[in-house]
Scaffold this active site. Sequence first.
Site, PDB file in Angstrom:
ATOM      1  N   HIS A  43       2.819  -4.426  13.359  1.00 19.83           N
ATOM      2  CA  HIS A  43       1.975  -3.933  14.459  1.00 19.83           C
ATOM      3  C   HIS A  43       2.133  -4.830  15.672  1.00 19.83           C
ATOM      4  O   HIS A  43       2.510  -5.996  15.552  1.00 19.83           O
ATOM      5  CB  HIS A  43       0.510  -3.904  14.024  1.00 19.83           C
ATOM      6  CG  HIS A  43       0.025  -5.212  13.478  1.00 19.83           C
ATOM      7  ND1 HIS A  43       0.282  -5.611  12.190  1.00 19.83           N
ATOM      8  CD2 HIS A  43      -0.643  -6.230  14.058  1.00 19.83           C
ATOM      9  CE1 HIS A  43      -0.230  -6.815  11.990  1.00 19.83           C
ATOM     10  NE2 HIS A  43      -0.776  -7.231  13.128  1.00 19.83           N
ATOM     11  N   PHE A  44       1.827  -4.262  16.813  1.00 27.19           N
ATOM     12  CA  PHE A  44       1.848  -5.003  18.076  1.00 27.19           C
ATOM     13  C   PHE A  44       0.424  -5.153  18.581  1.00 27.19           C
ATOM     14  O   PHE A  44      -0.330  -4.178  18.621  1.00 27.19           O
ATOM     15  CB  PHE A  44       2.682  -4.255  19.134  1.00 27.19           C
ATOM     16  CG  PHE A  44       4.157  -4.286  18.842  1.00 27.19           C
ATOM     17  CD1 PHE A  44       4.986  -5.204  19.460  1.00 27.19           C
ATOM     18  CD2 PHE A  44       4.713  -3.397  17.931  1.00 27.19           C
ATOM     19  CE1 PHE A  44       6.340  -5.243  19.179  1.00 27.19           C
ATOM     20  CE2 PHE A  44       6.070  -3.429  17.639  1.00 27.19           C
ATOM     21  CZ  PHE A  44       6.885  -4.350  18.264  1.00 27.19           C
TER      22      PHE A  44
HETATM   23  P1  5GP Z   1      -1.942 -10.091  12.409  1.00 28.49           P
HETATM   24  O1  5GP Z   1      -2.627 -11.420  12.217  1.00 28.49           O
HETATM   25  O2  5GP Z   1      -1.430  -9.539  11.106  1.00 28.49           O
HETATM   26  O3  5GP Z   1      -0.914 -10.100  13.492  1.00 28.49           O
HETATM   27  O4  5GP Z   1      -3.072  -9.134  12.946  1.00 28.49           O
HETATM   28  C1  5GP Z   1      -3.862  -8.363  12.108  1.00 28.49           C
HETATM   29  C2  5GP Z   1      -5.032  -7.872  12.936  1.00 28.49           C
HETATM   30  O5  5GP Z   1      -5.623  -6.791  12.269  1.00 28.49           O
HETATM   31  C3  5GP Z   1      -6.118  -8.932  13.147  1.00 28.49           C
HETATM   32  O6  5GP Z   1      -6.276  -9.165  14.541  1.00 28.49           O
HETATM   33  C4  5GP Z   1      -7.356  -8.313  12.497  1.00 28.49           C
HETATM   34  O7  5GP Z   1      -8.526  -8.541  13.248  1.00 28.49           O
HETATM   35  C5  5GP Z   1      -7.008  -6.839  12.453  1.00 28.49           C
HETATM   36  N1  5GP Z   1      -7.583  -6.137  11.320  1.00 28.49           N
HETATM   37  C6  5GP Z   1      -7.636  -6.555  10.032  1.00 28.49           C
HETATM   38  N2  5GP Z   1      -8.227  -5.614   9.254  1.00 28.49           N
HETATM   39  C7  5GP Z   1      -8.543  -4.586  10.086  1.00 28.49           C
HETATM   40  C8  5GP Z   1      -9.184  -3.329   9.863  1.00 28.49           C
HETATM   41  O8  5GP Z   1      -9.574  -2.953   8.759  1.00 28.49           O
HETATM   42  N3  5GP Z   1      -9.349  -2.517  10.947  1.00 28.49           N
HETATM   43  C9  5GP Z   1      -8.925  -2.890  12.191  1.00 28.49           C
HETATM   44  N4  5GP Z   1      -9.142  -2.030  13.192  1.00 28.49           N
HETATM   45  N5  5GP Z   1      -8.328  -4.075  12.440  1.00 28.49           N
HETATM   46  C10 5GP Z   1      -8.136  -4.915  11.390  1.00 28.49           C
END
Ligand code: 5GP
Length: 133
Positions: free
Chosen positions: A97-98
């Site tokens: 994801h971005f």
């Molecule tokens: P990463 O750290 O993998 O780049 O970002 C993952 C992002 O996903 C985090 O900013 C976190 O807040 C978000 N996130 C995690 N679980 C959920 C969820 O169930 N719903 C949404 N909308 N965001 C989520």
Amino acid sequence: MEDCIFCKIIEGEIPSHKVYEDENVIAFLDTNPTSKGHTLVVPKEHVENIHEASGMDYIWDPIVKVSNAVKDAFNPEGININQNNGEVAGQEVMHMHFHVTPRYTGDEIEIEYNREELENGDEVAEKISEKID
Ligand code: 5GP
Ligand code: ZN
């Protein structure tokens, strides 16, 4: 993909605040935003990281669309686009994801890098370029 939180959002099995959707891509608010308008742009196909994302060029226009919409909605002074690969890089959700992260003067987001002078640039550039098909 079972047990993937973003696949569940894509399938509508768990709720999200969706801001955009097309055939290949969905965008929804980050549930723990670092700033107002923090949005995630996500391909519907489950790939774990950038290394599996060849051919997903359809994600670019939605990133631009969401960035423009966030700018029009909240008038941030800037926007960061970032995409984390691997735990060491800060990836928590293993569905690529971005992040579209609006930046406001005085916000408390810290992105710190320790920068050094480039050394052996020719050698480093060659090691990378020879791996590109
Ligand atoms: P990463 O750290 O993998 O780049 O970002 C993952 C992002 O996903 C985090 O900013 C976190 O807040 C978000 N996130 C995690 N679980 C959920 C969820 O169930 N719903 C949404 N909308 N965001 C989520
Ligand atoms: Zn997934």
